[in-house]
Design a protein around this motif. Structure first.
Motif, short mmCIF file in Angstrom:
data_model
loop_
_atom_site.label_atom_id
_atom_site.label_comp_id
_atom_site.label_asym_id
_atom_site.label_seq_id
_atom_site.Cartn_x
_atom_site.Cartn_y
_atom_site.Cartn_z
N PRO A 111 1.03 -1.18 0.03
CA PRO A 111 -0.03 -0.02 -0.08
C PRO A 111 0.78 1.30 0.00
O PRO A 111 1.94 1.25 0.30
CB PRO A 111 -1.02 0.10 1.20
CG PRO A 111 -0.02 -0.96 2.14
CD PRO A 111 0.74 -1.96 1.24
N ARG A 112 0.22 2.37 -0.01
CA ARG A 112 0.81 3.77 -0.30
C ARG A 112 1.68 3.83 0.87
O ARG A 112 2.58 4.62 0.70
CB ARG A 112 -0.25 4.73 -0.43
CG ARG A 112 0.46 6.44 -0.63
CD ARG A 112 -0.74 7.29 -0.87
NE ARG A 112 -0.32 8.56 -1.11
CZ ARG A 112 0.37 8.98 -2.06
NH1 ARG A 112 -0.10 8.30 -3.20
NH2 ARG A 112 0.76 10.19 -2.24
N TRP A 123 5.35 2.97 0.36
CA TRP A 123 5.77 3.65 -0.44
C TRP A 123 6.15 5.03 0.15
O TRP A 123 7.45 5.48 0.09
CB TRP A 123 5.17 3.64 -1.94
CG TRP A 123 5.20 2.61 -2.63
CD1 TRP A 123 3.90 1.77 -2.83
CD2 TRP A 123 6.33 1.87 -3.12
NE1 TRP A 123 4.21 0.67 -3.37
CE2 TRP A 123 5.89 0.58 -3.59
CE3 TRP A 123 7.55 1.86 -3.27
CZ2 TRP A 123 6.62 -0.18 -4.11
CZ3 TRP A 123 8.34 1.12 -3.74
CH2 TRP A 123 7.79 0.01 -4.17
N GLU A 124 5.49 5.49 0.97
CA GLU A 124 5.81 6.86 1.66
C GLU A 124 6.87 6.61 2.77
O GLU A 124 7.95 7.31 2.62
CB GLU A 124 4.28 7.23 2.48
CG GLU A 124 3.57 7.87 1.58
CD GLU A 124 2.22 8.19 2.42
OE1 GLU A 124 1.86 7.89 3.66
OE2 GLU A 124 1.00 8.73 1.81
N ASP A 149 2.96 8.78 -5.63
CA ASP A 149 1.99 8.56 -6.53
C ASP A 149 2.24 7.48 -7.35
O ASP A 149 1.29 6.70 -7.69
CB ASP A 149 1.34 9.96 -6.97
CG ASP A 149 0.64 10.87 -6.05
OD1 ASP A 149 0.25 10.60 -4.97
OD2 ASP A 149 0.35 11.73 -6.61
N THR A 182 3.06 4.11 -5.98
CA THR A 182 2.12 3.29 -5.53
C THR A 182 1.04 2.86 -6.63
O THR A 182 0.32 1.65 -6.70
CB THR A 182 0.79 4.22 -4.78
OG1 THR A 182 1.92 4.72 -3.63
CG2 THR A 182 -0.06 3.71 -4.24
N GLY A 238 2.25 -0.58 -6.47
CA GLY A 238 1.48 -0.91 -5.21
C GLY A 238 0.16 -1.70 -5.23
O GLY A 238 -0.01 -2.36 -6.31
#
Length: 109
Positions: A72-73, A76-77, A100, A103, A107
C-alpha cells in the motif's frame, strides 16, 4: 601460578588477534577500478515514471522496485522517506508525485 597462566592466555589471545588483523588488510581485494554495469531496465510506464527513472536509478536498479510485492501507499511513503533521510537520496522536498507513481505502478490494487 594461576596469575601467570591467565597472563599468558591474554598475551596469546592478543597475538592471535593482531595476526588475524594483519592478514585481513593484506588480503583485501582492490575495488578501485571496479565499474558497475550500465542499467538496462526501465520503470513501468505511467505518470511519474520519468521521475523514478531519473531519481531512483542513481542509487539502485529498477529491479529493486519491481521485485517488491504490491504494497500500500503507506509502504511507499515510508520507503521514499527512508531513502531521503537515512540514505541521503537526492530527492526533492515534495515527493508526492514519486509516491503517487510508485503506488500506482507497484502498489497494492
Amino acid at each position: 601460578m594461576k596469575k601467570i597462566f591467565l597472563s599468558l592466555c591474554v598475551i596469546s589471545a592478543s597475538a592471535v588477534c593482531l595476526s588475524a588483523a594483519d592478514k585481513a588488510t593484506v588480503d583485501a581485494p582492490d575495488f578501485s577500478s571496479f565499474v558497475w554495469p550500465a542499467e538496462s531496465g526501465a520503470y513501468k510506464p505511467g505518470a511519474g515514471s520519468e521521475l523514478a527513472q531519473s531519481l531512483c536509478i542513481t542509487c539502485h536498479s529498477t529491479e529493486y522496485v519491481s521485485t517488491q510485492p504490491p504494497l500500500p501507499r503507506k509502504f511507499w511513503e515510508a520507503t521514499v522517506k527512508k531513502m531521503k533521510e537515512k540514505y541521503a537520496a537526492p530527492l526533492p522536498a515534495d515527493n508526492t508525485a514519486l509516491i503517487d507513481y510508485l503506488t500506482s505502478a507497484y502498489g497494492a490494487k
